[in-house]
Design a protein around this motif. Structure first.
Motif, PDB file in Angstrom:
ATOM      1  N   ARG A 185       0.845  -1.197   0.000  1.00 18.60           N
ATOM      2  CA  ARG A 185       0.000   0.000   0.000  1.00 18.60           C
ATOM      3  C   ARG A 185       0.885   1.254   0.000  1.00 18.60           C
ATOM      4  NH1 ARG A 185      -3.167  -1.183   3.990  1.00 18.60           N
ATOM      5  NH2 ARG A 185      -4.948  -1.914   2.772  1.00 18.60           N
ATOM      6  N   GLY A 186       0.560   2.176  -0.876  1.00 18.99           N
ATOM      7  CA  GLY A 186       1.360   3.395  -0.993  1.00 18.99           C
ATOM      8  C   GLY A 186       2.331   3.346  -2.158  1.00 18.99           C
ATOM      9  N   LEU A 187       2.532   2.145  -2.731  1.00 22.99           N
ATOM     10  CA  LEU A 187       3.378   2.001  -3.906  1.00 22.99           C
ATOM     11  C   LEU A 187       2.494   1.764  -5.125  1.00 22.99           C
ATOM     12  CD1 LEU A 187       6.197  -0.431  -2.662  1.00 22.99           C
ATOM     13  CD2 LEU A 187       6.394   2.038  -3.024  1.00 22.99           C
ATOM     14  N   SER A 188       2.815   2.390  -6.237  1.00 24.83           N
ATOM     15  CA  SER A 188       2.090   2.099  -7.465  1.00 24.83           C
ATOM     16  C   SER A 188       2.604   0.773  -8.016  1.00 24.83           C
ATOM     17  CB  SER A 188       2.298   3.207  -8.498  1.00 24.83           C
ATOM     18  OG  SER A 188       3.617   3.166  -8.998  1.00 24.83           O
ATOM     19  N   PRO A 189       1.777  -0.001  -8.729  1.00 22.77           N
ATOM     20  CA  PRO A 189       2.251  -1.270  -9.293  1.00 22.77           C
ATOM     21  C   PRO A 189       3.493  -1.112 -10.161  1.00 22.77           C
ATOM     22  CG  PRO A 189      -0.134  -1.163  -9.405  1.00 22.77           C
ATOM     23  CD  PRO A 189       0.333   0.184  -8.925  1.00 22.77           C
ATOM     24  N   ALA A 190       3.651   0.039 -10.798  1.00 23.24           N
ATOM     25  CA  ALA A 190       4.847   0.269 -11.609  1.00 23.24           C
ATOM     26  C   ALA A 190       6.117   0.276 -10.760  1.00 23.24           C
ATOM     27  CB  ALA A 190       4.727   1.593 -12.367  1.00 23.24           C
ATOM     28  N   GLU A 191       5.967   0.555  -9.452  1.00 26.58           N
ATOM     29  CA  GLU A 191       7.120   0.594  -8.549  1.00 26.58           C
ATOM     30  C   GLU A 191       7.432  -0.767  -7.941  1.00 26.58           C
ATOM     31  OE1 GLU A 191       7.237   4.793  -6.358  1.00 26.58           O
ATOM     32  OE2 GLU A 191       5.243   3.859  -6.199  1.00 26.58           O
ATOM     33  N   TRP A 192       6.521  -1.707  -8.043  1.00 32.71           N
ATOM     34  CA  TRP A 192       6.709  -2.999  -7.377  1.00 32.71           C
ATOM     35  C   TRP A 192       7.981  -3.737  -7.807  1.00 32.71           C
ATOM     36  CZ3 TRP A 192       1.119  -5.489  -7.568  1.00 32.71           C
ATOM     37  CH2 TRP A 192       0.255  -4.718  -6.779  1.00 32.71           C
ATOM     38  N   PRO A 193       8.289  -3.843  -9.116  1.00 32.27           N
ATOM     39  CA  PRO A 193       9.464  -4.639  -9.513  1.00 32.27           C
ATOM     40  C   PRO A 193      10.785  -4.155  -8.921  1.00 32.27           C
ATOM     41  CG  PRO A 193       8.027  -4.260 -11.399  1.00 32.27           C
ATOM     42  CD  PRO A 193       7.526  -3.379 -10.294  1.00 32.27           C
ATOM     43  N   ALA A 194      10.891  -2.869  -8.603  1.00 33.88           N
ATOM     44  CA  ALA A 194      12.129  -2.341  -8.042  1.00 33.88           C
ATOM     45  C   ALA A 194      12.061  -2.177  -6.529  1.00 33.88           C
ATOM     46  CB  ALA A 194      12.454  -0.990  -8.695  1.00 33.88           C
ATOM     47  N   SER A 195      10.996  -2.639  -5.911  1.00 30.44           N
ATOM     48  CA  SER A 195      10.792  -2.429  -4.479  1.00 30.44           C
ATOM     49  C   SER A 195      11.431  -3.547  -3.642  1.00 30.44           C
ATOM     50  CB  SER A 195       9.292  -2.374  -4.172  1.00 30.44           C
ATOM     51  OG  SER A 195       8.702  -3.658  -4.366  1.00 30.44           O
TER      52      SER A 195
END
Length: 554
Positions: A185-195
């Protein structure tokens, strides 16, 4: 003399004791069974490496290794059971209202993420609402369906899903892996791979991620898994570049297993020592579709004669090395929706030639049949996959023997798809993949899908439409199966396409791996729903065991 007698008596007593011991051991073994014990490691060679092993973002066709990893680390509200039917998973059950539109899921008590955080309805709502808003989903068709649903949190353990209409296959679509809202929560799906989440992959599946390297993924048993801790302590997926490298590692004893679609490299493998080989059909098939918009193929007797003149068994034996099975209708054989009594007539080229003559297609001077000025000649479109091109050429040769002229045209897969959607073809060979445990062939054969959908043949039949609509709306599995049986019968009568073959998946493991339902013929027949489905019952696999006496010994 007395000493000799004593020795003879001693030898006789020893022999009697040995016989008693041997028979006692035999009786004990016959009255005991292998029981799984915890411990042990299973190492499998996998060709390739994960690209995006994140639920919702993963494309299972382009990234099968990532989907395999997801299947071990994550869980959905429902799952595929050992019998191939849908069963509850994170949900302990669900109810459906009288309209067939409102599904209420109740989560199991005590569920926890791999990091120990409780799993709640908030995680379920977060997952499905995120899926609804994805710009680029791993499975666009699945995301498209969920966008029409209303997802509501009822309480901490209850989620309500309201559909736009009754849809009996819905429980199968609830297999979407649930994601941890507290980490994303708070991260866009586009940010998930680099998270950080992409490195930890915290899920709720039977195994937890211990380490993800470029050459391997190390997973350990999840002690809080809802279905009980797996017997295996650890699974290692070892990434290799080629099937040959995987087989070499298997031959050297560096890995315990390897699995492959078509079994090209495993069909004739000779490994040292004992091994267990399992061969299963996959949930995909290749078919030859006629364009019913064309006057030539609006002739049902012609389509049926062409089907009768095509020897699919010969295709499978000579072109795909026997590593497929024939399929007669769009419903997978051996699954709950299939009627085993409904099968296409065996190939009879001589009878096919007679049927063509009956509809006035007679051989011309060059042997090609024609009706008046209409020559029985058409183009067969196919992509550039070597196996499918070989199949197309073999079909052309078979039909040439009964006076049908076929020109094979191969194009790239993107062009093939575009031309199929536009109806720009005469006949075409293509493949449907990842059909899943609930077939629902509505999108492939309902007339509403003929102009701008996946009904490439352009089939329009009111009986087919009604049966597919009824099967979608009927909640009872037995009644749904009856609708599908009637659909199969009607589909065979119309023959808008010729279903060709269903590929086989070959799994080879060392003999000490036990507990797999797929290895038990008494529980079959089985179908593999995606290659990740080979781990369907992984929590029951074991390599360590103990023997326990069953019943009373005499």
């Amino acid at each position: 003399m007395a000493r000799r007698i004593r020795w003879q008596i001693a030898i006789a007593l020893f022999g009697i004791a040995l016989i008693v011991a041997l028979f006692g051991r035999l009786a004990a073994l016959s009255a005991s069974t292998d029981n799984p014990a915890t411990g042990g490691v299973y190492i499998e060679a996998v060709v390739g490496s994960p690209i995006t092993p994140i639920p919702l973002l993963n494309d299972p066709v382009a990234d099968p290794v990532g989907r395999t990893l997801i299947s071990l680390l994550f869980e959905g509200l429902t799952r595929i059971g050992s019998d191939g039917l849908i069963e509850p998973a994170l949900a302990e059950g669900y109810t459906v209202d009288a309209t067939g539109e409102i599904y209420t899921f109740n989560l199991r008590p005590g569920l926890r993420w791999h990091d120990g955080t409780p799993i709640t309805a908030d995680d379920v709502v977060f997952t499905f609402r995120t899926l609804q808003t994805l710009d680029v989903a791993g499975e666009p068709a699945l995301a498209g369906f969920w966008r029409t649903a209303l997802i509501e949190r009822v309480d901490t353990r209850t989620v309500r899903v309201t559909l736009s209409g009754p849809f009996a296959p819905f429980p199968s679509l609830a297999r979407v892996p649930i994601l941890p809202a507290h980490l994303l929560r708070g991260l866009s799906p586009a940010e998930w791979p680099a998270s950080e989440f992409a490195r930890r992959l915290v899920g709720s599946g039977p195994f937890r991620l211990a380490e993800l390297r470029s050459d391997a993924a190390i997973l350990t048993a999840n002690p809080t898994y809802y279905n009980g801790r797996p017997f295996l302590d650890q699974i290692e997926l070892r990434f290799v570049s080629t099937a040959e490298a995987a087989i070499a590692a298997l031959s050297r004893g560096e890995v315990n297993g390897f699995a492959e679609r078509w079994g090209t490299n495993l069909a004739t493998i000779d490994l040292p020592g004992e091994e267990q080989q399992i061969v299963l059909p996959m949930d995909e098939y290749t078919l030859l579709t006629f364009n019913l918009r064309l006057p030539l193929f609006q002739d049902i007797p012609l389509r049926r004669a062409l089907a009768l003149g095509l020897d699919r068994d010969a295709l499978i034996e000579t072109v795909v090395n026997g590593m497929a099975q024939p399929i007669d209708t769009p419903l997978l054989p051996g699954t709950w929706a299939d009627d085993p009594a409904l099968r296409r007539m065996p190939a009879e080229p001589s009878v096919a030639a007679e049927r063509l003559a009956e509809i006035d297609f007679e051989p011309g001077d060059d042997g090609i049949r024609q009706r008046g000025r209409q020559r029985l000649s058409f183009t067969l479109l196919v992509d550039r996959d070597e196996r499918r091109v070989a199949v197309a050429e073999a079909i052309a040769a078979q039909w040439r023997s009964i006076g049908v002229e076929v020109f094979v045209e191969s194009v790239d897969v993107t062009t093939l798809t575009e031309r199929l959607r536009q109806g720009d073809f005469m006949a075409a060979i293509h493949t449907w993949t990842r059909i899943g445990p609930d077939p629902d062939p509505y999108s492939l054969w309902h007339s509403s899908q003929a102009d701008d959908g996946l009904n490439y043949a352009g089939l329009e039949d009111s009986r087919i439409d009604t049966l597919l609509e009824q099967a979608r709306a009927e909640p009872e599995l037995i009644a749904r199966a009856e609708f599908y049986h009637a659909f199969q019968q009607r589909w065979l009568e119309l023959s808008p396409a010729i279903t060709l073959y269903q590929p086989m998946y070959v799994m080879v493991t060392t003999a000490n791996l036990q507990g797999r339902a797929f290895a038990n013929p008494d529980l079959g027949p089985h179908t593999l729903f995606g290659i990740e489905d080979r781990f369907r019952d992984v929590q029951r696999w074991f390599v360590n065991s103990f023997r326990r006496i069953e019943g009373d010994l005499p």
